[in-house]
Write an enzyme that holds these catalytic residues in place. Structure first.
Site, short mmCIF file in Angstrom:
data_model
loop_
_atom_site.label_atom_id
_atom_site.label_comp_id
_atom_site.label_asym_id
_atom_site.label_seq_id
_atom_site.Cartn_x
_atom_site.Cartn_y
_atom_site.Cartn_z
N ASP A 182 0.86 -1.20 0.00
CA ASP A 182 0.00 0.00 0.00
C ASP A 182 0.88 1.24 0.00
O ASP A 182 1.85 1.33 0.77
CB ASP A 182 -0.92 -0.02 1.24
CG ASP A 182 -2.03 1.02 1.14
OD1 ASP A 182 -1.74 2.21 0.93
OD2 ASP A 182 -3.20 0.63 1.28
N ILE A 183 0.54 2.17 -0.87
CA ILE A 183 1.38 3.36 -1.04
C ILE A 183 1.22 4.36 0.13
O ILE A 183 2.11 5.18 0.38
CB ILE A 183 1.06 4.01 -2.41
CG1 ILE A 183 2.22 4.83 -2.91
CG2 ILE A 183 -0.21 4.81 -2.38
CD1 ILE A 183 2.14 5.16 -4.39
N ASN B 136 -12.87 -2.85 3.36
CA ASN B 136 -13.90 -1.81 3.30
C ASN B 136 -14.77 -2.18 2.10
O ASN B 136 -14.35 -2.01 0.95
CB ASN B 136 -13.26 -0.43 3.13
CG ASN B 136 -12.44 -0.04 4.36
OD1 ASN B 136 -12.79 -0.37 5.48
ND2 ASN B 136 -11.34 0.66 4.13
N GLN C 80 -14.72 2.59 1.51
CA GLN C 80 -13.95 2.05 0.39
C GLN C 80 -13.71 3.18 -0.61
O GLN C 80 -14.66 3.76 -1.14
CB GLN C 80 -14.72 0.91 -0.30
CG GLN C 80 -13.92 0.23 -1.41
CD GLN C 80 -14.73 -0.86 -2.11
OE1 GLN C 80 -15.94 -0.93 -1.97
NE2 GLN C 80 -14.05 -1.70 -2.87
N HIS D 202 -10.37 -5.31 -2.20
CA HIS D 202 -9.00 -5.47 -1.70
C HIS D 202 -9.00 -5.81 -0.23
O HIS D 202 -9.79 -5.28 0.54
CB HIS D 202 -8.14 -4.22 -1.96
CG HIS D 202 -8.78 -2.93 -1.53
ND1 HIS D 202 -9.75 -2.32 -2.26
CD2 HIS D 202 -8.57 -2.15 -0.45
CE1 HIS D 202 -10.12 -1.20 -1.66
NE2 HIS D 202 -9.43 -1.08 -0.54
N HIS E 294 -6.91 -5.53 3.08
CA HIS E 294 -5.78 -4.84 3.72
C HIS E 294 -5.16 -5.78 4.74
O HIS E 294 -5.86 -6.33 5.59
CB HIS E 294 -6.26 -3.61 4.52
CG HIS E 294 -6.81 -2.48 3.73
ND1 HIS E 294 -6.05 -1.40 3.35
CD2 HIS E 294 -8.07 -2.23 3.27
CE1 HIS E 294 -6.81 -0.52 2.71
NE2 HIS E 294 -8.04 -1.00 2.63
P1 5GP Z 1 -9.76 1.69 0.77
O1 5GP Z 1 -9.95 2.96 1.54
O2 5GP Z 1 -10.45 1.74 -0.58
O3 5GP Z 1 -10.16 0.48 1.56
O4 5GP Z 1 -8.23 1.54 0.54
C1 5GP Z 1 -7.59 1.84 -0.66
C2 5GP Z 1 -6.13 1.70 -0.41
O5 5GP Z 1 -5.45 1.78 -1.63
C3 5GP Z 1 -5.57 2.82 0.48
O6 5GP Z 1 -4.98 2.24 1.63
C4 5GP Z 1 -4.58 3.53 -0.40
O7 5GP Z 1 -3.42 3.92 0.29
C5 5GP Z 1 -4.26 2.48 -1.45
N1 5GP Z 1 -3.90 3.04 -2.75
C6 5GP Z 1 -4.58 4.00 -3.43
N2 5GP Z 1 -3.97 4.26 -4.61
C7 5GP Z 1 -2.88 3.45 -4.66
C8 5GP Z 1 -1.85 3.27 -5.65
O8 5GP Z 1 -1.80 3.91 -6.69
N3 5GP Z 1 -0.91 2.35 -5.35
C9 5GP Z 1 -0.92 1.63 -4.19
N4 5GP Z 1 0.08 0.77 -4.01
N5 5GP Z 1 -1.87 1.77 -3.26
C10 5GP Z 1 -2.84 2.67 -3.48
#
Ligand code: 5GP
Ligand code: ZN
Length: 156
Positions: free
Chosen positions: A37-38, A94, A101, A107, A109
């Site tokens: 995760d970035i 999420n 989400q 995805h 985590h």
């Molecule tokens: P969500 O909030 O949808 O459950 O989590 C999305 C996750 O994707 C976040 O933790 C965010 O840091 C990660 N993320 C978003 N864009 C990128 C990306 O371009 N590359 C990577 N490696 N992670 C990403």
């Protein structure tokens, strides 16, 4: 029903699957890919995703769900073997916009936790929920962590 969107350029995770966007990959097979995760919620934070675009877990078949969790479990073992989350991991999905989400592609985590990180972890979760996200981790650091986890997976 699974929606196949191999050319879904509006989905950053589909972009990662198709290699049009960079990611520090930890594991990949025909069905899933896992990468760092970035904006990590904790050091060594990995995301495990199905390669097929699906927004909700229920859009995945039972077989796909099983595979996603089986690989997630292996990655947790590998994370722990290299010192990420030895004492515990937040396994988080999420599932839908109302559940925070932000990337509408399923995805899992895998967030390694350490004793005493409650404050920093809660702060980072707050940044995610508000959409501020916080600092991007340097690619070199993510690559280093991914390499360690990959090597550890090979030893399992
Ligand atoms: P969500 O909030 O949808 O459950 O989590 C999305 C996750 O994707 C976040 O933790 C965010 O840091 C990660 N993320 C978003 N864009 C990128 C990306 O371009 N590359 C990577 N490696 N992670 C990403
Ligand atoms: Zn997608």
């Amino acid at each position: 029903m699974i929606r196949l969107k191999p050319d879904n350029t509006s989905c950053i995770f589909c972009e990662i699957v198709s290699k049009r966007a960079d990611a520090s990959v930890v594991y990949e097979d025909e069905k899933v890919i896992a990468f760092m995760d970035i904006h990590p919620l904790g050091e060594g934070h990995v995301l495990v995703i199905p390669k097929h675009h699906a927004e909700y877990v229920q859009e995945l078949s039972a077989v796909q769900q099983k595979h996603l969790f089986s690989i997630s479990n292996q990655i947790i073992k590998a994370q722990r073997a290299v010192g990420f989350g030895e004492k515990g991991t937040n396994i988080l999905i999420n599932d839908g916009k109302a559940a925070n989400q932000r990337v509408p592609h399923v995805h899992v985590h895998l967030v390694p936790r350490t004793k005493g990180d409650l404050f920093s972890s809660a702060f980072r979760v707050l940044l995610h929920i508000t959409g501020l996200m916080g600092m991007v981790t340097k690619r070199a650091t993510l690559e280093e962590q991914a390499a360690a986890i990959r090597a550890s997976l090979d030893q399992l």
